[in-house]
Design a protein around this motif. Structure first.
Motif, PDB file in Angstrom:
ATOM      1  N   SER A   7      33.379  42.377  41.545  1.00 10.53           N
ATOM      2  CA  SER A   7      32.826  41.653  40.340  1.00 10.53           C
ATOM      3  C   SER A   7      33.560  42.361  39.006  1.00 10.53           C
ATOM      4  N   GLY A  10      38.839  39.919  35.018  1.00 12.43           N
ATOM      5  CA  GLY A  10      39.027  38.910  33.864  1.00 12.43           C
ATOM      6  C   GLY A  10      40.224  38.932  33.186  1.00 12.43           C
ATOM      7  N   LEU A  11      40.233  38.544  31.903  1.00 15.98           N
ATOM      8  CA  LEU A  11      41.497  38.553  31.279  1.00 15.98           C
ATOM      9  C   LEU A  11      41.245  39.299  29.719  1.00 15.98           C
ATOM     10  N   LEU A  18      38.382  47.176  31.132  1.00 13.54           N
ATOM     11  CA  LEU A  18      37.428  46.512  32.132  1.00 13.54           C
ATOM     12  C   LEU A  18      36.809  47.453  33.028  1.00 13.54           C
ATOM     13  N   THR A 121      38.999  40.561  43.254  1.00 14.33           N
ATOM     14  CA  THR A 121      38.601  39.981  41.706  1.00 14.33           C
ATOM     15  C   THR A 121      39.962  40.077  40.954  1.00 14.33           C
ATOM     16  N   GLN A 122      40.351  39.039  40.232  1.00 18.94           N
ATOM     17  CA  GLN A 122      41.424  38.928  39.545  1.00 18.94           C
ATOM     18  C   GLN A 122      41.381  39.729  38.196  1.00 18.94           C
ATOM     19  N   VAL A 123      42.331  40.522  37.909  1.00 20.74           N
ATOM     20  CA  VAL A 123      42.715  41.137  36.447  1.00 20.74           C
ATOM     21  C   VAL A 123      43.780  40.947  35.963  1.00 20.74           C
ATOM     22  N   THR A 124      43.695  40.165  34.597  1.00 20.86           N
ATOM     23  CA  THR A 124      44.902  39.666  34.121  1.00 20.86           C
ATOM     24  C   THR A 124      44.839  40.462  32.587  1.00 20.86           C
TER      25      THR A 124
END
Length: 127
Positions: A7, A10-11, A18, A121-124
């Protein structure tokens, strides 16, 4: 068996921070070496950081990819069965899906040495 749930993705804008978390099931969390990997679109999965089985966050207990050294910090809380990845000074090239992984063996940067994986989990990171 170990189940891992990441978890915290995010962006975020370039230069921002982060903190990713990875919660593990089971009562033997401290006996696993833990690693963070990432995979960007069109690229292979790559090692980001790892921490030894029962160590803290001292230099001797951790290992980092050169691309994140000095910006990312891996740590673990065995009482909470959780491993963290604090990411500072983020760059657009850090954009990827980040995966948590657990190894019964020793700390290793090779993905094939890890036995259990989270879903990612996506990190942008935007410019």
């Amino acid at each position: 068996q170990v189940q891992l749930v990441e978890s915290g993705g995010g962006l975020v804008q370039a230069g921002g921070s982060l903190r990713l978390s990875c919660a593990a099931s089971g009562r033997t969390f401290s006996s696993y070496a833990m690693g963070w990997f990432r995979q960007a679109p069109g690229k292979e999965r790559e090692f980001v950081a790892g921490i030894r089985r029962s160590g803290g966050s001292t230099y001797a207990d951790t290992y980092y990819a050169d691309s994140v050294k000095g910006r990312f910090t891996i740590s673990r809380d065995n009482a909470k069965n959780t491993v963290y990845l604090q990411m500072n000074s983020l760059k657009t090239e850090d954009t990827a899906v980040y995966y948590c992984a657990a190894s019964i063996g020793y700390l290793n940067s090779r993905s094939g040495k890890y036995d259990y994986w989270g879903q990612g989990t996506q990190v942008t990171v935007s410019s």
